[in-house]
Design a protein around this motif. Structure first.
Motif, PDB file in Angstrom:
ATOM      1  N   HIS A  71       0.863  -1.187   0.000  1.00  0.00           N
ATOM      2  CA  HIS A  71       0.000   0.000   0.000  1.00  0.00           C
ATOM      3  C   HIS A  71       0.896   1.234   0.000  1.00  0.00           C
ATOM      4  O   HIS A  71       1.217   1.780   1.063  1.00  0.00           O
ATOM      5  N   MET A  72       1.271   1.689  -1.169  1.00  0.00           N
ATOM      6  CA  MET A  72       2.256   2.764  -1.257  1.00  0.00           C
ATOM      7  C   MET A  72       1.730   4.092  -0.726  1.00  0.00           C
ATOM      8  O   MET A  72       2.521   4.972  -0.381  1.00  0.00           O
ATOM      9  N   HIS A  73       0.426   4.254  -0.665  1.00  0.00           N
ATOM     10  CA  HIS A  73      -0.168   5.487  -0.145  1.00  0.00           C
ATOM     11  C   HIS A  73      -0.801   5.306   1.230  1.00  0.00           C
ATOM     12  O   HIS A  73      -1.562   6.162   1.677  1.00  0.00           O
ATOM     13  N   GLY A  74      -0.486   4.203   1.924  1.00  0.00           N
ATOM     14  CA  GLY A  74      -1.026   3.973   3.252  1.00  0.00           C
ATOM     15  C   GLY A  74      -2.379   3.291   3.224  1.00  0.00           C
ATOM     16  O   GLY A  74      -2.848   2.832   2.176  1.00  0.00           O
ATOM     17  N   THR A  75      -3.018   3.217   4.395  1.00  0.00           N
ATOM     18  CA  THR A  75      -4.295   2.520   4.506  1.00  0.00           C
ATOM     19  C   THR A  75      -5.255   3.280   5.417  1.00  0.00           C
ATOM     20  O   THR A  75      -4.840   3.949   6.373  1.00  0.00           O
ATOM     21  N   LEU A  76      -6.533   3.139   5.134  1.00  0.00           N
ATOM     22  CA  LEU A  76      -7.561   3.762   5.966  1.00  0.00           C
ATOM     23  C   LEU A  76      -7.699   3.077   7.323  1.00  0.00           C
ATOM     24  O   LEU A  76      -8.046   3.715   8.318  1.00  0.00           O
ATOM     25  N   LEU A  77      -7.461   1.773   7.354  1.00  0.00           N
ATOM     26  CA  LEU A  77      -7.749   0.994   8.554  1.00  0.00           C
ATOM     27  C   LEU A  77      -6.545   0.930   9.490  1.00  0.00           C
ATOM     28  O   LEU A  77      -6.193  -0.126  10.021  1.00  0.00           O
ATOM     29  N   SER A  78      -5.899   2.067   9.698  1.00  0.00           N
ATOM     30  CA  SER A  78      -4.820   2.176  10.678  1.00  0.00           C
ATOM     31  C   SER A  78      -4.590   3.646  10.980  1.00  0.00           C
ATOM     32  O   SER A  78      -5.041   4.522  10.245  1.00  0.00           O
ATOM     33  N   TYR A  79      -3.908   3.902  12.077  1.00  0.00           N
ATOM     34  CA  TYR A  79      -3.440   5.254  12.341  1.00  0.00           C
ATOM     35  C   TYR A  79      -1.937   5.206  12.553  1.00  0.00           C
ATOM     36  O   TYR A  79      -1.343   4.134  12.706  1.00  0.00           O
ATOM     37  N   ARG A  80      -1.310   6.382  12.569  1.00  0.00           N
ATOM     38  CA  ARG A  80       0.136   6.473  12.760  1.00  0.00           C
ATOM     39  C   ARG A  80       0.415   7.399  13.945  1.00  0.00           C
ATOM     40  O   ARG A  80      -0.115   8.509  14.017  1.00  0.00           O
ATOM     41  N   CYS A  81       1.229   6.927  14.866  1.00  0.00           N
ATOM     42  CA  CYS A  81       1.598   7.731  16.027  1.00  0.00           C
ATOM     43  C   CYS A  81       2.482   8.891  15.574  1.00  0.00           C
ATOM     44  O   CYS A  81       3.436   8.707  14.803  1.00  0.00           O
ATOM     45  N   LEU A  82       2.176  10.088  16.048  1.00  0.00           N
ATOM     46  CA  LEU A  82       2.938  11.268  15.655  1.00  0.00           C
ATOM     47  C   LEU A  82       4.315  11.325  16.309  1.00  0.00           C
ATOM     48  O   LEU A  82       5.187  12.069  15.845  1.00  0.00           O
ATOM     49  N   SER A  83       4.534  10.525  17.353  1.00  0.00           N
ATOM     50  CA  SER A  83       5.840  10.516  18.028  1.00  0.00           C
ATOM     51  C   SER A  83       6.714   9.363  17.550  1.00  0.00           C
ATOM     52  O   SER A  83       7.835   9.562  17.091  1.00  0.00           O
ATOM     53  N   SER A  84       6.196   8.146  17.647  1.00  0.00           N
ATOM     54  CA  SER A  84       6.997   6.968  17.291  1.00  0.00           C
ATOM     55  C   SER A  84       6.885   6.610  15.820  1.00  0.00           C
ATOM     56  O   SER A  84       7.690   5.841  15.302  1.00  0.00           O
ATOM     57  N   HIS A  85       5.844   7.128  15.145  1.00  0.00           N
ATOM     58  CA  HIS A  85       5.521   6.815  13.739  1.00  0.00           C
ATOM     59  C   HIS A  85       5.079   5.366  13.547  1.00  0.00           C
ATOM     60  O   HIS A  85       4.998   4.875  12.426  1.00  0.00           O
ATOM     61  N   ASP A  99      -9.694  11.052  16.514  1.00  0.00           N
ATOM     62  CA  ASP A  99      -9.549  12.490  16.324  1.00  0.00           C
ATOM     63  C   ASP A  99      -8.403  13.009  17.184  1.00  0.00           C
ATOM     64  O   ASP A  99      -7.564  12.216  17.643  1.00  0.00           O
ATOM     65  N   SER A 100      -8.371  14.315  17.431  1.00  0.00           N
ATOM     66  CA  SER A 100      -7.252  14.916  18.154  1.00  0.00           C
ATOM     67  C   SER A 100      -7.199  14.486  19.618  1.00  0.00           C
ATOM     68  O   SER A 100      -6.184  14.686  20.293  1.00  0.00           O
ATOM     69  N   ASN A 101      -8.269  13.887  20.119  1.00  0.00           N
ATOM     70  CA  ASN A 101      -8.284  13.399  21.496  1.00  0.00           C
ATOM     71  C   ASN A 101      -7.776  11.971  21.614  1.00  0.00           C
ATOM     72  O   ASN A 101      -7.521  11.491  22.725  1.00  0.00           O
ATOM     73  N   THR A 102      -7.643  11.281  20.494  1.00  0.00           N
ATOM     74  CA  THR A 102      -7.181   9.888  20.501  1.00  0.00           C
ATOM     75  C   THR A 102      -5.689   9.835  20.818  1.00  0.00           C
ATOM     76  O   THR A 102      -4.916  10.641  20.311  1.00  0.00           O
ATOM     77  N   ARG A 103      -5.308   8.891  21.648  1.00  0.00           N
ATOM     78  CA  ARG A 103      -3.901   8.726  21.997  1.00  0.00           C
ATOM     79  C   ARG A 103      -3.448   7.300  21.669  1.00  0.00           C
ATOM     80  O   ARG A 103      -4.217   6.345  21.797  1.00  0.00           O
ATOM     81  N   CYS A 104      -2.198   7.196  21.269  1.00  0.00           N
ATOM     82  CA  CYS A 104      -1.635   5.885  20.922  1.00  0.00           C
ATOM     83  C   CYS A 104      -1.380   5.075  22.183  1.00  0.00           C
ATOM     84  O   CYS A 104      -1.454   5.583  23.305  1.00  0.00           O
ATOM     85  N   GLY A 129       0.563   8.466  26.189  1.00  0.00           N
ATOM     86  CA  GLY A 129       0.179   8.311  24.790  1.00  0.00           C
ATOM     87  C   GLY A 129       0.294   9.601  24.005  1.00  0.00           C
ATOM     88  O   GLY A 129       0.052  10.701  24.520  1.00  0.00           O
ATOM     89  N   SER A 130       0.673   9.459  22.720  1.00  0.00           N
ATOM     90  CA  SER A 130       0.820  10.609  21.834  1.00  0.00           C
ATOM     91  C   SER A 130      -0.366  10.723  20.884  1.00  0.00           C
ATOM     92  O   SER A 130      -1.129   9.768  20.710  1.00  0.00           O
ATOM     93  N   LYS A 131      -0.501  11.877  20.265  1.00  0.00           N
ATOM     94  CA  LYS A 131      -1.548  12.066  19.271  1.00  0.00           C
ATOM     95  C   LYS A 131      -1.259  11.209  18.050  1.00  0.00           C
ATOM     96  O   LYS A 131      -0.118  10.790  17.810  1.00  0.00           O
ATOM     97  N   VAL A 132      -2.309  10.955  17.279  1.00  0.00           N
ATOM     98  CA  VAL A 132      -2.171  10.113  16.090  1.00  0.00           C
ATOM     99  C   VAL A 132      -2.686  10.866  14.867  1.00  0.00           C
ATOM    100  O   VAL A 132      -3.407  11.856  14.980  1.00  0.00           O
ATOM    101  N   ARG A 133      -2.305  10.397  13.694  1.00  0.00           N
ATOM    102  CA  ARG A 133      -2.749  10.966  12.425  1.00  0.00           C
ATOM    103  C   ARG A 133      -3.184   9.839  11.504  1.00  0.00           C
ATOM    104  O   ARG A 133      -2.827   8.664  11.722  1.00  0.00           O
TER     105      ARG A 133
END
Length: 237
Positions: free
Chosen positions: A108-122, A132-137, A143-147
């Motif tokens: 999946h060269m452009h990533g996937t909908l069915l996952s998130y990525r941690c903004l700190s550890s990646h 959303d912005s309240n979700t933490r890894c 826990g860090s925010k996710v994208r």
């Protein structure tokens, strides 16, 4: 008989018949949003809640009961079952229809909908619910925010080295349902040509880079992809 090595690239056109909107419509919009508003790092910094809502909606759409893999996804899976590791599947799509159709090891060269990525550890985490912005890894303490685990415009696609190696070693390159406009994927056919790899385009409408392909099959993916592979497999018998 030596089995051929095949690299398959799929784009939005293969999932359109499964009920998912294609990447852009005639107005240049992505499901009623400007690309710049939902698919760039700058958009996420400017209005993260809009970006979260957009991908939450797409994730929910993907999980609807009426969104199912079609005959094209299943035909690719059958080819992979026949030829094993000689088939490399690369997709620009962020859905999981290839896997649900029976394929494995999809890049999946452009990533996937069915996952998130941690903004700190990646770190990437499988996740099907809204976030959303309240979700933490759970990989950091605290826990860090996710994208969204999506490769946005301006970011480097995933698995590029693996893809380049596969293209250079292939006997055939097949692009299915791609626009031929989004790079670096639009340049894969040129890499294949440089390695004397036979290239095939399968599309409802010809891509912007159609003249670079050795062979073109035109029509709906659910009909044309199975027809092409049925013809191709007869040459291996």
């Amino acid at each position: 008989m030596k089995q051929p090595k095949i690299v398959i690239l799929t784009g939005a056109g293969i999932s359109a018949e499964s009920g998912l909107a294609t990447f852009r419509d005639n107005n240049g919009l992505w499901e009623d949003h400007q690309i710049e508003d939902v698919a760039t790092p700058q958009a996420f910094l400017r209005d993260p809640e809009l970006v979260y809502r957009f991908y939450n909606a797409r994730r929910a759409q993907l999980q609807r009961a009426d969104v199912q893999p079609n005959a094209a996804h299943k035909s690719i899976a059958e080819l992979q079952q026949r030829l094993g590791d000689n088939v490399t599947i690369i997709t620009q799509n962020v859905d999981n229809l290839h896997e649900r159709g029976g394929s494995h090891n999809v890049l999946h060269m452009h990533g996937t909908l069915l996952s998130y990525r941690c903004l700190s550890s990646h770190q990437q985490v499988y996740y099907t619910a809204p976030y959303d912005s309240n979700t933490r890894c759970h990989c950091c303490d605290p826990g860090s925010k996710v994208r969204p685990d999506i490769v946005w415009f301006g970011e480097t696609p995933k698995y590029m080295q693996t893809i380049m190696t596969a293209l250079s070693q292939a006997d055939m390159f097949i692009a299915i349902g791609t626009s031929g406009q989004v790079y670096p994927a639009a340049g894969f056919v040129e890499i294949a040509r440089d390695s004397n790899v036979h290239s095939v385009e399968i599309n409802l409408q010809s891509a912007a880079n159609k003249d670079l392909f050795d062979e073109t099959w035109q029509g709906p993916a659910s009909e044309t992809v199975p027809a092409f592979f049925n013809t191709f497999l007869k040459t291996l018998s």
